[in-house]
Design an enzyme around this catalytic site. Structure first.
Site, short mmCIF file in Angstrom:
data_model
loop_
_atom_site.label_atom_id
_atom_site.label_comp_id
_atom_site.label_asym_id
_atom_site.label_seq_id
_atom_site.Cartn_x
_atom_site.Cartn_y
_atom_site.Cartn_z
N ASP A 1 0.81 -1.23 0.00
CA ASP A 1 0.00 0.00 0.00
C ASP A 1 0.85 1.28 0.00
OD1 ASP A 1 -2.23 -1.74 0.35
OD2 ASP A 1 -1.82 -1.77 2.49
N GLY B 1 0.63 2.03 -7.28
CA GLY B 1 -0.30 2.19 -8.40
C GLY B 1 -0.15 3.55 -9.05
N HIS C 1 -4.16 -1.76 -6.10
CA HIS C 1 -3.50 -0.55 -6.59
C HIS C 1 -4.56 0.47 -6.95
CE1 HIS C 1 0.38 -2.89 -7.74
NE2 HIS C 1 0.20 -2.77 -6.46
N THR D 1 -5.61 -11.69 3.48
CA THR D 1 -6.75 -11.09 2.78
C THR D 1 -7.81 -12.14 2.47
OG1 THR D 1 -5.66 -11.49 0.67
CG2 THR D 1 -5.28 -9.34 1.69
N THR E 1 -7.62 -1.36 0.20
CA THR E 1 -8.28 -1.35 -1.11
C THR E 1 -8.95 -2.70 -1.37
OG1 THR E 1 -6.30 -0.16 -1.81
CG2 THR E 1 -7.88 -0.67 -3.52
N THR F 1 -9.64 -5.24 1.21
CA THR F 1 -10.53 -5.76 2.26
C THR F 1 -11.29 -4.67 3.00
OG1 THR F 1 -8.72 -5.65 3.83
CG2 THR F 1 -9.01 -7.74 2.69
N GLY F 2 -10.93 -3.40 2.82
CA GLY F 2 -11.58 -2.30 3.54
C GLY F 2 -11.14 -2.21 4.99
P1 IMP Z 1 -2.13 -12.75 1.97
O1 IMP Z 1 -1.24 -12.18 0.95
O2 IMP Z 1 -3.59 -12.56 1.66
O3 IMP Z 1 -1.80 -14.17 2.29
O4 IMP Z 1 -1.91 -11.96 3.35
C1 IMP Z 1 -0.69 -12.04 4.08
C2 IMP Z 1 -0.36 -10.71 4.74
O5 IMP Z 1 0.01 -9.77 3.75
C3 IMP Z 1 -1.54 -10.08 5.48
O6 IMP Z 1 -1.03 -9.36 6.60
C4 IMP Z 1 -2.12 -9.11 4.48
O7 IMP Z 1 -2.82 -8.05 5.09
C5 IMP Z 1 -0.84 -8.62 3.82
N1 IMP Z 1 -1.01 -8.16 2.44
C6 IMP Z 1 -1.08 -8.91 1.33
N2 IMP Z 1 -1.15 -8.12 0.24
C7 IMP Z 1 -1.12 -6.86 0.69
C8 IMP Z 1 -1.12 -5.59 0.02
O8 IMP Z 1 -1.14 -5.48 -1.21
N3 IMP Z 1 -1.09 -4.51 0.84
C9 IMP Z 1 -1.01 -4.61 2.18
N4 IMP Z 1 -0.97 -5.76 2.83
C10 IMP Z 1 -1.02 -6.88 2.09
#
Ligand code: IMP
Length: 438
Positions: A22, A26, A50, A144, A310, A312-313
């Site tokens: 984050d 993007g 993004h 997520t 973006t 999961t809110g």
């Molecule tokens: P996963 O990628 O859904 O398995 O999540 C693993 C960890 O990475 C969790 O803490 C998510 O919140 C974090 N995470 C995954 N993708 C993003 C992203 O694009 N931005 C911020 N956190 C992310």
């Protein structure tokens, strides 16, 4: 002839996140797209989000490279991505409804497919950890729940994986899914419905077939032809499966190293690596964050920065800037210039604090990052106070337009991270960007 020699004519720009995702990649990718012919996603999946604002319109993309918003680009989802066809098809529909041309989108035959049972497995594992069945100090990862970890796990397991190419071969597809459902039964408590899974995947195949192609040679051909290729990283360095705060990480190699495996382009081809960082820290999900804030300061940053996921809110955790982590991210990614995003969010604070070292449980200090979720949790930040700035800065167009304390903050970051700042973002619009030295 080495890979780099073969590709010597082209430009290969890497854009990677230096924190916990984050960071504003993007917006940067969208800005740089004008100078590139091809944009490649090489890691992650629909966990990424993004957002790009163009002429006041906000676009949120999870899977499709943000570069698609610039006309005439080749936008490649390479082999290292785990592809969620449902999300992809929804994104395509949204983009079409807004008149965006997506004819340049290509999906690697070798990208692995996120199946519905991967999302179920992701949720089941998280629920188990949450309910306390995961004993000891482990909490849920806070994923997520987009099936990212289970899809990557199946890729490494091999025996039950489904790749984009399989969607085009009904018999093979059925065999793979049948196999996969058998393996999933013990994890999920019951086997997923093979017929339903095959139907869904077959429908995806029909719709995605025109986009599924070999992409490794495609990217190298572009580089050999002198084209400018940008690699758009997803998530962030501190979420890297090897170099992040394990186990509170994602399932992929998020940094420049991921480009080699996730797109088949060797490190020697990368001509520049832009490290994208926020002017403060954020994190979504569990895991240590040494500079984490609570109370009014956290609330102010969260609201001004619109720090809600973006994808999961979820409200993001916020903290002061962590220069230990940034120096580490610069080191492992070979960052050649920094993009400092969301500096405007920090307006109005009398004092800005930055972390320059960690204090460890034994009282010693270190300026080295600790790539482990449990050990990093025992570190506390050594904070340095810097003067803040009161003025809003969204109209600045040159560094000289910024108040002196804002420039002082940037100088401090640049000096401590040891990499030149190339971009400063002071608002969501394309125009709200200072190109340093331009
Ligand atoms: P996963 O990628 O859904 O398995 O999540 C693993 C960890 O990475 C969790 O803490 C998510 O919140 C974090 N995470 C995954 N993708 C993003 C992203 O694009 N931005 C911020 N956190 C992310």
């Amino acid at each position: 002839m080495s890979g780099s020699a073969q590709a010597a004519r082209g430009v290969a720009t890497a854009v990677v996140g230096m924190q916990w995702g984050d960071e504003g990649k993007g917006k940067l990718v969208d800005l740089l797209a004008a100078e590139h012919d091809v944009v490649v996603r090489y890691n992650g999946g629909a966990n990424a989000g993004h957002s790009v604002v163009i002429a006041g319109q906000r676009f949120a993309l999870h899977l499709i490279p943000a570069g698609i918003l610039s006309k005439g680009k080749l936008a490649i989802i390479a082999n290292g991505v785990v592809l969620d066809p449902d999300t992809l098809l929804k994104e395509l529909e949204t983009l079409h409804a807004r008149g965006v041309d997506t004819s340049g989108l290509v999906i690697s035959t070798n990208a692995h497919v996120v199946m519905p049972y991967h999302k179920d497995e992701d949720a089941a594992r998280e629920d188990t950890l949450k309910s306390g069945a995961g004993e000891g100090p482990l909490t849920e990862i806070g994923t997520t729940r987009r099936g990212i970890g289970p899809a990557y796990a199946d890729k490494v397991q091999r025996s039950a994986a489904v790749r984009a190419r399989d969607l085009l071969h009904p018999e093979l597809l059925r065999a793979r899914i049948t196999q996969a459902c058998r393996f999933k039964a013990p994890v999920l408590g019951k086997a997923p419905d093979v017929g339903a899974m095959v139907d869904i995947a077959t429908r995806w195949g029909t719709r995605l077939a025109p986009m599924i192609r070999e992409t490794t040679y495609l990217i190298h051909d572009q580089l050999r032809a002198g084209k400018r290729v940008m690699f758009e990283g997803a998530n962030g360095t501190l979420l890297d499966v090897d170099h992040g705060t394990f186990p509170y990480v994602t399932g992929s190699s998020t940094g420049t190293a991921g480009i080699a495996t996730g797109a088949g382009v060797p490190p020697t081809c990368i001509t520049s690596a832009i490290g994208v960082m926020k002017a403060y820290s954020t994190r979504v999900g569990s895991g240590p964050m040494p500079t984490e804030l609570s109370g009014d300061v956290a609330h102010r940053i969260r609201e001004r920065g619109r720090e809600y996921g973006t994808t999961t809110g979820r409200p993001r955790r916020v903290g002061w800037l962590d220069l230990v982590a940034l120096r580490y991210a610069a080191m492992i990614n070979g960052v050649t210039s920094l993009a400092v995003m969301l500096l405007d969010v920090l307006a109005g604070f009398e004092t800005l604090r930055v972390c320059t070292a960690y204090r460890l449980a034994d009282g010693s200090t270190t300026d080295r990052f600790i790539a482990d979720g449990q050990e990093l949790a025992t570190a506390t930040p050594v904070l340095v106070d810097l003067p803040g700035f009161r003025e809003e800065i969204g109209t600045a167009r040159r560094l000289a337009d910024l108040p002196a304390p804002a420039r002082g903050y940037l100088d401090f970051v640049q000096e401590r991270v040891g990499v030149q700042i190339g971009f400063v973002s002071i608002g969501p619009d394309r125009e709200q960007t200072i190109m340093v030295g331009a």
